[in-house]
Design a protein around this motif. Structure first.
Motif, PDB file in Angstrom:
ATOM      1  N   ILE A 203       0.831  -1.200   0.000  1.00  0.00           N
ATOM      2  CA  ILE A 203       0.000   0.000   0.000  1.00  0.00           C
ATOM      3  C   ILE A 203       0.869   1.254   0.000  1.00  0.00           C
ATOM      4  CG2 ILE A 203      -1.597   1.341   1.439  1.00  0.00           C
ATOM      5  CD1 ILE A 203      -2.832  -1.405   2.237  1.00  0.00           C
ATOM      6  N   GLN A 204       1.879   1.272   0.857  1.00  0.00           N
ATOM      7  CA  GLN A 204       2.752   2.448   0.911  1.00  0.00           C
ATOM      8  C   GLN A 204       3.570   2.598  -0.376  1.00  0.00           C
ATOM      9  OE1 GLN A 204       2.644   4.807   3.183  1.00  0.00           O
ATOM     10  NE2 GLN A 204       1.044   3.657   4.285  1.00  0.00           N
ATOM     11  N   GLY A 205       3.934   1.455  -0.990  1.00  0.00           N
ATOM     12  CA  GLY A 205       4.640   1.518  -2.268  1.00  0.00           C
ATOM     13  C   GLY A 205       3.773   2.117  -3.353  1.00  0.00           C
ATOM     14  N   ALA A 206       2.486   1.738  -3.364  1.00  0.00           N
ATOM     15  CA  ALA A 206       1.559   2.315  -4.341  1.00  0.00           C
ATOM     16  C   ALA A 206       1.361   3.808  -4.090  1.00  0.00           C
ATOM     17  CB  ALA A 206       0.226   1.573  -4.287  1.00  0.00           C
ATOM     18  N   ILE A 207       1.225   4.198  -2.825  1.00  0.00           N
ATOM     19  CA  ILE A 207       1.080   5.621  -2.488  1.00  0.00           C
ATOM     20  C   ILE A 207       2.309   6.399  -2.943  1.00  0.00           C
ATOM     21  CG2 ILE A 207       0.956   7.257  -0.560  1.00  0.00           C
ATOM     22  CD1 ILE A 207      -0.751   5.196   0.926  1.00  0.00           C
ATOM     23  N   ALA A 208       3.497   5.800  -2.784  1.00  0.00           N
ATOM     24  CA  ALA A 208       4.744   6.467  -3.159  1.00  0.00           C
ATOM     25  C   ALA A 208       4.948   6.544  -4.667  1.00  0.00           C
ATOM     26  CB  ALA A 208       5.924   5.750  -2.518  1.00  0.00           C
ATOM     27  N   GLY A 209       4.128   5.821  -5.441  1.00  0.00           N
ATOM     28  CA  GLY A 209       4.247   5.867  -6.888  1.00  0.00           C
ATOM     29  C   GLY A 209       5.147   4.809  -7.485  1.00  0.00           C
ATOM     30  N   LEU A 210       5.460   3.750  -6.719  1.00  0.00           N
ATOM     31  CA  LEU A 210       6.311   2.692  -7.258  1.00  0.00           C
ATOM     32  C   LEU A 210       5.598   1.874  -8.326  1.00  0.00           C
ATOM     33  CD1 LEU A 210       8.099   1.286  -4.066  1.00  0.00           C
ATOM     34  CD2 LEU A 210       9.091   2.697  -5.887  1.00  0.00           C
ATOM     35  N   ARG A 225     -10.439   5.812   0.878  1.00  0.00           N
ATOM     36  CA  ARG A 225     -11.370   6.820   1.391  1.00  0.00           C
ATOM     37  C   ARG A 225     -10.670   8.146   1.673  1.00  0.00           C
ATOM     38  NH1 ARG A 225     -13.238   2.576   4.642  1.00  0.00           N
ATOM     39  NH2 ARG A 225     -12.289   3.548   6.463  1.00  0.00           N
ATOM     40  N   SER A 226      -9.412   8.084   2.109  1.00  0.00           N
ATOM     41  CA  SER A 226      -8.680   9.314   2.418  1.00  0.00           C
ATOM     42  C   SER A 226      -8.168  10.022   1.169  1.00  0.00           C
ATOM     43  CB  SER A 226      -7.490   9.001   3.339  1.00  0.00           C
ATOM     44  OG  SER A 226      -6.484   8.291   2.627  1.00  0.00           O
ATOM     45  N   GLY A 227      -8.207   9.337   0.013  1.00  0.00           N
ATOM     46  CA  GLY A 227      -7.719   9.924  -1.226  1.00  0.00           C
ATOM     47  C   GLY A 227      -6.261   9.648  -1.514  1.00  0.00           C
ATOM     48  N   ALA A 228      -5.586   8.882  -0.628  1.00  0.00           N
ATOM     49  CA  ALA A 228      -4.174   8.565  -0.865  1.00  0.00           C
ATOM     50  C   ALA A 228      -4.017   7.541  -1.984  1.00  0.00           C
ATOM     51  CB  ALA A 228      -3.530   8.032   0.411  1.00  0.00           C
ATOM     52  N   LEU A 229      -5.041   6.717  -2.204  1.00  0.00           N
ATOM     53  CA  LEU A 229      -5.022   5.706  -3.256  1.00  0.00           C
ATOM     54  C   LEU A 229      -6.295   5.778  -4.084  1.00  0.00           C
ATOM     55  CD1 LEU A 229      -3.748   2.465  -1.450  1.00  0.00           C
ATOM     56  CD2 LEU A 229      -2.488   3.815  -3.123  1.00  0.00           C
TER      57      LEU A 229
END
Length: 280
Positions: A203-210, A225-229
């Motif tokens: 999840i964090q990798g996807a948020i970071a744009g990997l 829901r928060s808009g991060a993904l």
């Protein structure tokens, strides 16, 4: 324990005199249990487990189930599990919990070592003597950050996943196995992939744009829901598998464990309602 080393050594000697066999042996500077000690340990653990189960049974007869539920879960369901436990505790307020989060491989080892009352996992190994039942759908979805080129498109063909970087769990993960089998069935071959070791790191990798990540919807929903993904609109996703409650076949279940399994079986509507907040 407020005991000197000599006092502990004397108690060990007294214990060995009682069983009439050595319980420990030194190899170099390391201490090892003998076969007799392993037998004594197993018997002691069984006795204490029976006493604990007796306490639970007596409290049940008094109409007030009490005791501890030892639960291990794979990381993909760690976000939903506390809500399940809270709902169960509404029925039995005297119950407490000990929760372990682990990888699928670690959970299987914990089953082998009989460390938990119940395990919650997705892909149940077929080569072990286990009792299990599915209690909830587990949707596997594709997510990416908001700037990803696929995030602005709809009705995506699954074949388009071949041209982008895909973040995946380690081999042996239930999500990885389900995703690999699904892509193979659809004859989709990943050209670029990156392995990360947990649902959280995906999840964090996807948020970071990997890249885009194939994850359980229950794990990703808060970030969507928060808009991060963004949940990517692949027409052939989500892929549905099941969360299962698992324990060793023939295991003597405590009253608390029996009550928890009965809760998972009988309160399907309530559990689906709890899961709704995690459906992205």
């Amino acid at each position: 324990m407020a005991l000197t080393q000599s006092a502990v050594s004397q108690q060990i000697r007294q214990l060995e005199e009682q069983v009439e066999q050595p319980l420990f042996e030194y190899v170099g500077r390391k201490l090892y249990l003998t076969e007799a000690a392993n037998s004594l340990l197993a018997a002691s653990e069984d006795i204490f487990a029976r006493l604990e189960s007796l306490d639970m049974s007596l409290s049940t007869l008094q109409g007030n189930l009490q005791g501890e539920l030892r639960l291990a879960v794979v990381s993909s369901i760690q976000y939903l599990t506390p809500h399940l436990l809270a709902a169960f505790r509404e029925h039995y307020p005297g119950v407490s919990f000990r929760l372990e989060i682990a990888t699928r491989g670690q959970v299987i080892q914990r089953l082998r070592d009989n460390l938990d009352d119940v395990v919650l996992m997705g892909l149940v190994p077929e080569d072990r003597a286990l009792e299990f039942f599915p209690f909830l759908n587990n949707p596997i979805i594709a997510v990416a950050n908001t700037d990803h080129p696929l995030a602005r498109r709809s009705d995506l063909s699954l074949a388009e996943i071949e041209g982008v970087m895909v973040l995946q769990r380690e081999p042996g993960s239930g999500t990885r196995k389900a995703s690999d089998d699904f892509l193979q069935e659809k004859r989709v071959h990943l050209q670029q992939s990156m392995q990360l070791g947990s649902s959280e790191s995906l999840i964090q990798g996807a948020i970071a744009g990997l890249g885009i990540a194939l994850v359980s919807g229950h794990a990703a929903s808060a970030f969507i829901r928060s808009g991060a993904l963004v949940r990517l609109d692949f027409t052939e996703l989500p892929l549905y598998r099941s969360w299962c409650a698992v324990h060793a076949r023939g295991k003597r279940l405590s009253p608390v464990a029996q009550a928890f399994l009965a809760f998972l079986r009988s309160e399907r509507a309530q559990i689906r309602g709890l899961a709704e907040q995690f459906n992205a």
